[in-house]
Design a protein around this motif. Structure first.
Motif, short mmCIF file in Angstrom:
data_model
loop_
_atom_site.label_atom_id
_atom_site.label_comp_id
_atom_site.label_asym_id
_atom_site.label_seq_id
_atom_site.Cartn_x
_atom_site.Cartn_y
_atom_site.Cartn_z
N LEU A 81 0.82 -1.24 0.04
CA LEU A 81 -0.08 0.26 -0.02
C LEU A 81 0.94 1.15 0.17
O LEU A 81 1.76 1.33 0.92
CB LEU A 81 -0.99 0.15 1.28
CG LEU A 81 -1.78 1.34 1.57
CD1 LEU A 81 -2.60 1.78 0.09
CD2 LEU A 81 -2.33 1.37 2.91
N ILE A 82 0.61 2.10 -1.09
CA ILE A 82 1.63 3.31 -1.00
C ILE A 82 0.95 4.42 -1.29
O ILE A 82 -0.28 4.72 -2.08
CB ILE A 82 2.43 3.19 -2.21
CG1 ILE A 82 3.38 1.92 -2.57
CG2 ILE A 82 3.41 4.30 -2.70
CD1 ILE A 82 4.12 1.86 -3.68
N ARG A 83 1.11 5.52 -0.29
CA ARG A 83 0.68 6.73 -0.39
C ARG A 83 1.61 7.63 -0.38
O ARG A 83 2.47 7.89 0.88
CB ARG A 83 -0.52 6.92 0.79
CG ARG A 83 -1.70 6.31 0.34
CD ARG A 83 -2.79 6.30 1.62
NE ARG A 83 -4.10 5.83 1.12
CZ ARG A 83 -5.12 5.64 2.19
NH1 ARG A 83 -5.00 6.19 3.48
NH2 ARG A 83 -6.26 5.24 1.84
N ASP A 84 1.65 8.81 -1.05
CA ASP A 84 2.56 9.99 -1.30
C ASP A 84 3.94 9.04 -1.22
O ASP A 84 4.27 8.43 -2.00
CB ASP A 84 2.62 10.60 0.18
CG ASP A 84 1.44 11.52 0.13
OD1 ASP A 84 0.90 11.94 -0.86
OD2 ASP A 84 0.74 11.68 1.31
N SER A 85 4.93 9.34 -0.34
CA SER A 85 6.24 8.80 -0.37
C SER A 85 6.33 7.63 0.41
O SER A 85 7.67 7.37 0.98
CB SER A 85 7.34 9.61 -0.02
OG SER A 85 7.09 10.47 1.03
N ILE A 86 5.45 7.10 1.27
CA ILE A 86 5.54 5.94 2.01
C ILE A 86 4.77 4.85 1.67
O ILE A 86 3.98 4.77 1.00
CB ILE A 86 5.30 6.38 3.62
CG1 ILE A 86 3.90 6.98 3.47
CG2 ILE A 86 6.10 7.44 4.08
CD1 ILE A 86 3.12 7.28 5.03
N TYR A 87 5.17 3.65 2.00
CA TYR A 87 4.47 2.27 2.01
C TYR A 87 4.33 1.34 3.12
O TYR A 87 4.77 1.53 4.24
CB TYR A 87 5.01 1.79 0.77
CG TYR A 87 6.32 1.13 1.00
CD1 TYR A 87 6.32 -0.54 1.47
CD2 TYR A 87 7.72 1.66 1.19
CE1 TYR A 87 7.67 -1.12 1.55
CE2 TYR A 87 8.73 0.98 1.32
CZ TYR A 87 8.70 -0.47 1.95
OH TYR A 87 9.75 -1.34 1.97
N TYR A 88 3.42 0.63 2.81
CA TYR A 88 3.09 -0.49 4.10
C TYR A 88 3.10 -1.81 3.22
O TYR A 88 2.52 -1.99 2.20
CB TYR A 88 1.72 -0.29 4.55
CG TYR A 88 1.67 1.21 5.26
CD1 TYR A 88 1.74 1.36 6.90
CD2 TYR A 88 1.12 2.15 4.65
CE1 TYR A 88 1.72 2.66 7.20
CE2 TYR A 88 1.39 3.59 5.18
CZ TYR A 88 1.47 3.64 6.48
OH TYR A 88 1.46 4.98 6.86
N ASP A 89 3.42 -2.74 3.99
CA ASP A 89 3.51 -4.33 3.48
C ASP A 89 2.28 -5.17 3.83
O ASP A 89 2.04 -5.31 5.06
CB ASP A 89 4.74 -4.96 3.67
CG ASP A 89 4.94 -6.06 3.00
OD1 ASP A 89 3.96 -6.82 2.37
OD2 ASP A 89 6.17 -6.57 2.53
N LEU A 90 1.34 -5.63 2.95
CA LEU A 90 0.20 -6.04 3.13
C LEU A 90 0.30 -7.55 3.25
O LEU A 90 -0.36 -8.52 3.77
CB LEU A 90 -0.98 -6.01 2.28
CG LEU A 90 -2.03 -4.54 2.21
CD1 LEU A 90 -1.00 -3.32 2.20
CD2 LEU A 90 -2.98 -4.70 1.30
N GLY A 91 1.42 -8.39 2.76
CA GLY A 91 1.77 -9.45 2.74
C GLY A 91 1.23 -10.09 1.31
O GLY A 91 0.69 -9.23 0.47
N ASN A 92 0.74 -11.49 1.30
CA ASN A 92 0.21 -12.00 0.27
C ASN A 92 -0.70 -12.95 0.34
O ASN A 92 -1.06 -13.66 -0.37
CB ASN A 92 1.41 -12.67 -0.81
CG ASN A 92 2.03 -13.78 0.05
OD1 ASN A 92 1.83 -14.04 1.27
ND2 ASN A 92 3.06 -14.58 -0.62
N GLU A 93 -1.42 -12.89 1.54
CA GLU A 93 -2.26 -13.88 1.82
C GLU A 93 -3.55 -13.14 2.88
O GLU A 93 -3.15 -12.43 3.83
CB GLU A 93 -1.50 -14.98 3.12
CG GLU A 93 -0.69 -15.93 2.19
CD GLU A 93 -0.17 -17.01 2.98
OE1 GLU A 93 -0.87 -17.17 4.31
OE2 GLU A 93 0.30 -18.01 2.54
N ASN A 94 -4.59 -13.61 2.63
CA ASN A 94 -5.75 -13.00 3.06
C ASN A 94 -6.00 -11.42 3.21
O ASN A 94 -5.96 -11.16 4.37
CB ASN A 94 -5.93 -13.68 4.83
CG ASN A 94 -5.91 -15.22 4.85
OD1 ASN A 94 -6.74 -15.73 3.78
ND2 ASN A 94 -4.93 -15.66 5.59
N ILE A 95 -5.58 -11.06 2.36
CA ILE A 95 -5.39 -9.30 2.28
C ILE A 95 -6.91 -8.77 1.86
O ILE A 95 -6.86 -7.64 1.84
CB ILE A 95 -4.39 -8.95 1.17
CG1 ILE A 95 -4.64 -9.19 -0.25
CG2 ILE A 95 -3.10 -9.64 1.47
CD1 ILE A 95 -4.06 -8.71 -1.42
#
Length: 230
Positions: A81-95
């Motif tokens: 998940l990317i917003r502006d100049s930062i990001y978060y990792d959702l993983g790859n399961e049950n997202i």
């Protein structure tokens, strides 16, 4: 009367200039980033590997980037998940039921400029950009491109710029794109030492990836519910 006519004409010209130079921000869509790597390129182009580097999906200021597994193309390494100049990792399961607003509080954000997977973000200028040489326009995939090249003792690189006033949430080199009034959609690079030829291509599209549609729509539903909308 003459002065009034002159003012009207000048006003029309100003408005025309503004409308012709206005930028349009794309609100929804996707971008695929694909690279082809050719080994022993001076001998032939038969020894090649293709990598789907990134599948970017965006809605206004929110980007969901699918990072494919380069070793297993049928699987995804993760979703970011990317917003502006930062990001978060959702993983790859049950997202599919991940709530963006919750993720912002649960996970420490990271800078996109430090991201090492998927689409690389950079504010740096193209190496040796001052030594660029403009080339004649060309037609590729039924689209007309502006071109320029940079030649050094170790590398030869050619850039293809698609003239457009539509702004996407991701670009390869903003400085060059501003100079050439367009979007870099292809970079061809040849390493003279290793004899490796690499093409990097950016393919914009209108639609989201199937695995992302439900996630976007779920968060729109959550946001509307939080604000009391039906």
């Amino acid at each position: 009367m003459k002065n009034s006519y002159t003012i009207i004409v000048l006003g029309f010209l100003v408005l025309s200039f503004i409308s012709c130079n206005s930028e349009i921000k794309s609100e929804k869509g996707g971008i695929d980033i694909i690279t082809n790597v050719y080994f022993n390129a001076s001998k032939s182009l038969n020894e090649v590997k293709t990598f789907h580097i990134s599948k970017i999906n965006y809605s206004h200021d929110t980007i969901l980037e699918i990072v494919p597994n380069l070793h297993f193309p049928e699987a995804n390494q993760t979703v970011l998940l990317i917003r502006d100049s930062i990001y978060y990792d959702l993983g790859n399961e049950n997202i599919q039921e991940t709530i963006f607003s919750d993720l912002l509080h649960k996970q420490k954000p990271k800078s996109v400029f430090e991201k090492k997977i998927g689409a690389l973000f950079s504010n740096d200028e193209i190496p040796n950009y001052r030594n660029k040489k403009k080339l004649s326009d060309t037609i590729l995939f039924k689209k007309r491109y502006k071109r320029f090249e940079i030649n050094s003792p170790w590398n030869y690189t050619r850039f293809y710029v698609y003239p457009t006033d539509t702004i996407l949430p991701y670009s390869l080199y903003k400085t060059a794109e501003k100079d050439f009034s367009g979007r870099i959609e292809r970079i061809d690079s040849y390493n003279k030492k290793t004899d490796v030829f690499v093409t990097l291509q950016l393919f914009p599209r209108k639609n989201w990836d199937k695995e992302i549609i439900d996630l976007f729509e779920f968060n729109v539903f959550v946001k509307n519910k939080e604000h009391g909308y039906k």
